[in-house]
Design an enzyme around this catalytic site. Structure first.
Site, PDB file in Angstrom:
ATOM      1  N   SER A  47     -14.913  22.844  -8.712  1.00  0.00           N
ATOM      2  CA  SER A  47     -13.957  23.652  -9.495  1.00  0.00           C
ATOM      3  C   SER A  47     -12.646  23.135 -10.112  1.00  0.00           C
ATOM      4  O   SER A  47     -12.026  23.725 -10.814  1.00  0.00           O
ATOM      5  CB  SER A  47     -13.980  25.041  -8.459  1.00  0.00           C
ATOM      6  OG  SER A  47     -15.197  25.408  -8.331  1.00  0.00           O
ATOM      7  N   HIS A  67     -16.815  39.246  -9.819  1.00  0.00           N
ATOM      8  CA  HIS A  67     -15.360  39.190 -10.461  1.00  0.00           C
ATOM      9  C   HIS A  67     -15.287  40.419 -11.323  1.00  0.00           C
ATOM     10  O   HIS A  67     -13.962  40.502 -11.692  1.00  0.00           O
ATOM     11  CB  HIS A  67     -15.080  37.928 -11.027  1.00  0.00           C
ATOM     12  CG  HIS A  67     -15.009  36.801  -9.991  1.00  0.00           C
ATOM     13  ND1 HIS A  67     -16.073  35.724  -9.989  1.00  0.00           N
ATOM     14  CD2 HIS A  67     -14.092  36.575  -8.657  1.00  0.00           C
ATOM     15  CE1 HIS A  67     -15.899  35.048  -8.850  1.00  0.00           C
ATOM     16  NE2 HIS A  67     -14.755  35.240  -8.337  1.00  0.00           N
ATOM     17  N   CYS A  71     -13.774  31.729 -11.003  1.00  0.00           N
ATOM     18  CA  CYS A  71     -15.046  32.534 -11.363  1.00  0.00           C
ATOM     19  C   CYS A  71     -15.996  31.588 -12.088  1.00  0.00           C
ATOM     20  O   CYS A  71     -15.595  30.986 -13.334  1.00  0.00           O
ATOM     21  CB  CYS A  71     -14.755  33.403 -12.293  1.00  0.00           C
ATOM     22  SG  CYS A  71     -16.292  34.402 -12.844  1.00  0.00           S
TER      23      CYS A  71
END
Lengths: 385, 641
Positions: free
Chosen positions: B333, B373, B386
């Site tokens: 991420s 989310h 996300c």
């Protein structure tokens, strides 16, 4: 008994007379040369009498006494033993060929049990000179110049030379041949024969070099021609010797300060290459002095030969002298890089018993010739003894 | 009458022939002796200088003396690699001598087991003739004198004082600095610096790894020579006074590393495996570059035993491997920050929202997100990491635009920091797909979403991640890292020559802003706060899959076998408002980035900030209460102080 006493007294008087006839200057020159040798041996042993210097002095002392003893022996006795000595030497050389010890790859030594071992080729050096002198003593000038009888001295020289060369000891063989030839020439060999023979030898050299010599002998000669081709191998000796000589300069590096010999760069420094050791530490002046001493010894001996009344005395004294001179010239040339390394020592200067003994016995003969220079040696067998 | 009668005239004839010829003989001998004298004069007087020189070169040898190796220091001058004196025993084989006898005699006085004796004999066999071989290094004075007394029993054995390389900090710098080791046969070349005779000296060491290898020629220096008198066998007789040539020490190398940060960095990993890189994001200087676990480089200098080397090489945490440079991992991420920049540059508004129901359908597959989310804009998507948001926008961007942005941030390339063996990693795009997969040369849209969250083919190193964070933080310059500040006093170029970073500064500011929220209210809110008042760290967590879960092997988080767990990432910078330092931390198979990587990044960054005098004065500025030693505090709960 009274006869014996009378004889004895008379003999004693004659003995003193004879001893007085020995050449004092000649003896002094010999002592100086041998002393210089001991001096160098003391230096290269790291200022020690052991292991060489004291031995050298002792040997020279014994040999010197022997020389004096031999000097008073009547020339006729020498003449009488000439052929037997030659014969014995020849038999011993043949014996070496059959049963001799092999040392350092050459068959030169004869083991005599408790008497130790020795090289018969050394006796032959004297035996040959005596035998040739004895032979020419009975030969007219005409026949000595050129006749069928010259085949006899040719055989006398050829047999031991070939035997010694076969051992193989090329240095001694060359020495024997040259000594013999010198006597033959001095006896009056025709110049035509001399030049023809010289021409033949020159023509025979190349095939001799390629087909007769052993590999190591050939290698020595090749290295001599170009020593720098193999500086760590067989060229090493010549190169290191030249370095020792050359670095000595005019006055030398000083006694005990020769780095070439002290640090073992110089091979055989106490024997064959002792002259290089001397040259390094005492320089050109020291070397010139030693060479002059050698020259003096040689010329005094030649003069002795010339003064002898008997042809036998002349030829034997001159023969011994030429042997000695050949030693000096061959060793000198070898040490200075002008001849291949052949294992011929510098007489009296080098360490080593057998050559010292041979040379001093030879000089005993020379002095005997001097002491008995006015006596005649007849050619008949009956007058000998 | 049977005897030949020689009449008087004939006697005279013989005599006169003899006299003539004896005269010739004498002349001949005189000529011979004169020739000898002439030759002697030529050698001794004319050629004297030449032979005197040869004699001197016989008598004296120059023994090579290895030069002291150059020092390696950190940015403040603290010594990281130096030399210390040592006693060692050397053995040179002698003629007609059995080395085995000598070695076994020696074993009576020195601790040498059978294996060691065998090894020495092997070394002797490999060594060139006449080259002494080190039997033992670092012997004590007692051992030294015991051997010295018995010198006559042990011909060829000599004691010698030399220098040995020492790394005072053991393992912390082992991967960067590397180590030196004995010269192998393979090291010696025909020509060039590795052909020099000093290579054969038993005290000489060659750089084998890291900077010691890369800067070997600079660190070596020039050997000196000692004049010794030797005999014909080459044995030393005595030292010759004068004539010594001193050795020139190797050049001193100053690194950009900070010793305290480096030591702390290694300490932070504990038993874990991973890498951490901390950079000055204005100059590009690398202040810490840690790979954990590490090893003691000093062991390699003396020569490692087989068992020891085997243990290091076979440990699954790979201590010999530099994980900051030579290991590649998917960025996970952390890559989203770069995708966000790519999106802004492509004209996608930061305000656009994408609804995240916790999953996403594409290509007939259900793509998972870590949370539900709801409607998410870019800022929140970065803060909460996300996946749904980035699946969506990466699909819009396409792989090439993402790849181009990633490369401009420094991924997919090696940096010239002076250490060999760096990996480039991999930033895939359509061209790559064509090149690498001839049977399936088309980039399928289904491959883009994975790429957008830092998975798929993507592979990066910790150094690249730190450079990317530094460029993000700097905003203007395409910084390049610098590890070597100077060699022999000559500085290496710094970042002032770096090219401009060709992004809209406003776009970068937006992403930096979002990274700030990661540590205040986002994924690292609990583990990314450095607790230094208003000086905060911004960053991004990453949890990178090493294995495909669908195969039933990999496990998300810290469950399951160690070697199948996810890799934990944290990349970031501090202070959040005026970035000074950038950091990248990787914990191999560490599980979640927020759990394993962020706290380590926080602790290392805190030390960096406190060591910076400028920032320290800002931190200590009243009325904010002075901050005690940061390490004593646990992870901070809640929002900013």
């Amino acid at each position: 008994m009274s006869f014996a006493r009378l004889t004895s007294r008379a003999e004693r008087g004659r003995l003193i007379d004879k001893l007085a006839q020995i050449d004092g200057v000649f003896c002094l020159a010999l002592i100086l040369i041998a002393g210089a040798g001991a001096l160098m041996m003391f230096s290269i042993a790291g200022s020690s009498w052991e292991p060489w210097a004291s031995n050298h002095i002792t040997r020279f002392g014994v040999a010197f006494v022997l020389m004096v003893v031999l000097a008073v022996i009547d020339l006729r006795v020498w003449a009488a033993i000439a052929y037997p000595l030659y014969a014995v030497s020849l038999i011993l050389l043949i014996a070496v060929e059959l049963v001799g010890d092999v040392r350092l790859g050459a068959q030169r030594w004869l083991d005599l049990g408790p008497l130790g071992s020795f090289q018969p080729s050394e006796i032959m050096k004297l035996g040959l000179v005596l035998a040739l002198g004895r032979f020419y003593h009975g030969l007219s000038a005409e026949r000595a110049r050129l006749s069928w009888q010259l085949l006899i001295p040719a055989a006398m020289i050829g047999a031991p030379t070939l035997l010694v060369a076969h051992q193989p000891d090329l240095g001694t063989a060359v020495l024997l041949a040259l000594t013999g030839l010198t006597v033959v020439i001095l006896a009056g060999l025709s110049w035509k024969v001399i030049f023809a023979g010289a021409g033949l030898v020159l023509a025979a050299l190349p095939p001799f070099f390629f087909f007769v010599l052993h590999d190591y002998q050939r290698q020595r000669i090749l290295t001599f021609i170009d020593p720098e081709s193999d500086p760590s191998g067989s060229g090493y000796h010549i190169l290191q010797s030249k370095i020792a000589l050359g670095s000595g300069g005019l006055l030398g590096k000083g006694y005990g300060l020769g780095s070439q010999s002290q640090l073992n760069f110089l091979p055989e420094k106490q024997t064959d290459f002792i002259f290089a050791t001397l040259a390094e530490e005492f320089g050109f002046l020291g070397c010139a002095a030693i060479l002059l001493l050698y020259a003096a010894v040689i010329f005094m001996a030649l003069r002795t030969a010339s003064l002898a009344h008997s042809h036998f005395g002349r030829l034997t004294a001159a023969g011994v002298t030429s042997t000695f001179a050949l030693y000096v010239l061959i060793n000198g040339a070898m040490v200075m890089g002008m001849a291949p390394v052949v294992g011929v020592p510098m007489p009296l200067l080098s360490y080593g018993g057998s050559v010292m003994l041979t040379v001093m016995i030879g000089f005993g003969l020379v002095q005997s010739v001097r002491v008995h220079r006015y006596s005649e040696v007849t050619a008949s067998k009956s007058s000998l003894i | 009458m049977t005897q030949p009668s020689i009449i008087l005239s004939d006697v005279n004839a013989r005599q006169s022939v003899f006299h003539r010829r004896a005269f010739l003989l004498g002349g001949g001998i005189a000529a011979g002796i004169a020739a000898l004298g002439g030759r002697l004069g030529y050698l001794q007087l004319v050629e004297n200088a030449r032979y005197a020189k040869l004699s001197t070169s016989n008598q004296f040898n120059f023994r090579l003396v290895p030069p002291p190796r150059g020092l390696i220091t950190d940015r403040n001058g603290a010594i990281l690699a130096t030399n210390r004196p040592n006693f060692r025993l050397l053995y040179a084989r002698q003629k007609d001598q059995d080395p085995e006898t000598v070695i076994s005699t020696l074993a009576a006085y020195l601790p040498m087991d059978e294996a060691r004796q065998q090894r020495i004999l092997k070394d002797l066999g490999n060594a060139p003739r006449n080259t002494p071989v080190a039997i033992m290094e670092d012997i004590t004075w007692e051992q030294f004198s015991a051997v010295n007394i018995r010198g006559t029993e042990l011909p060829g054995v000599t004691a010698d004082m030399g220098e040995v390389r020492v790394y005072p900090h053991g393992g912390a710098f082992a991967h960067v600095i590397g180590y030196v080791a004995k010269v192998n046969k393979e090291d010696i070349t025909e020509t060039g610096p590795n052909a020099e005779p000093i290579m054969l000296h038993p005290g000489f060491r060659i750089g084998r790894q890291g900077l010691e290898k890369a800067l070997d020629l600079e660190l070596r220096g020039r050997p000196g020579a000692q004049k010794v008198e030797v005999d014909a066998r080459g044995r030393q007789v005595r030292l010759a006074p004068g004539g010594d040539v001193p050795a020139t020490p190797g050049k001193e190398v100053q690194l950009s590393l900070d010793m305290d940060l480096q030591l702390r960095g290694l300490e932070l990993f504990g038993e874990e495996s991973g890498a951490a890189v901390l950079m000055d994001c204005r100059s590009g200087d690398i202040l810490a570059m840690v790979s954990a676990p590490s090893f003691d480089a000093n062991r390699f200098v003396r020569g490692l035993s087989g068992a020891e080397y085997k243990a290091l090489a076979e440990y699954d945490h790979k201590p010999l491997f530099n994980k900051a440079l030579t290991a590649t991992y998917p960025p996970g991420s952390t890559f989203k920050t770069l995708v966000a920049v790519a999106a802004l540059e492509a004209g996608i508004s930061a305000d656009m929202t994408i609804n995240c129901p916790g999953h996403w359908y594409f290509g007939g597959r259900r793509w998972r997100c870590d949370g539900v989310h709801g409607p998410t804009n870019m800022h929140d998507a970065i803060a909460s990491s996300c996946d749904t948001y980035f699946y969506t926008i990466s699909l819009r961007l396409g792989p090439d635009r993402i790849a181009d942005t990633a490369r401009r941030f420094g991924l997919g390339q090696a940096f010239d920091i002076g250490i060999p063996g760096q990996k480039k990693g991999l930033i895939p795009d359509t061209a790559y797909k064509r090149r690498a997969f001839p049977r399936d040369p088309v980039w399928h849209p289904g491959e883009t979403p994975s790429f957008g969250i830092g998975q798929g083919y993507t592979l990066v190193t910790a150094l690249q991640q730190c450079v990317a964070a530094a460029r993000m933080a700097n905003g203007r310059k395409a910084l390049v890292p610098r590890l070597i500040r100077s060699v022999g006093g000559v500085p290496r170029p710094d970042a002032s020559a770096a090219p401009d970073l060709d992004f809209d500064p406003a776009h970068l500011a937006l992403v930096r802003e979002a990274m700030g929220s990661v540590t205040t209210r986002g994924t690292a809110a609990r583990t990314g706060q450095i607790g230094l008042g208003d000086v905060r760290m911004s960053g991004k967590t990453g949890t990178a899959q090493g294995y495909n879960y669908n195969g039933g092997r990999g496990v998300h988080g810290t469950a399951g076998p160690w070697h199948l767990r996810d890799h934990a990432w944290f990349t970031g910078f501090a202070p959040h408002d005026t970035p000074r330092y950038a950091i990248a931390v990787l914990v191999e198979h560490g599980g979640f980035g927020a759990q394993a990587a962020a706290p380590r990044a926080r602790d290392l960054m805190r030390l960096a900030l406190l060591k910076d005098p400028e920032l320290r004065s800002r931190i200590e500025r009243p009325p904010a209460p002075p901050v005690a030693v940061a390490d004593s505090r646990g992870p901070v709960e809640g929002g900013p102080a």
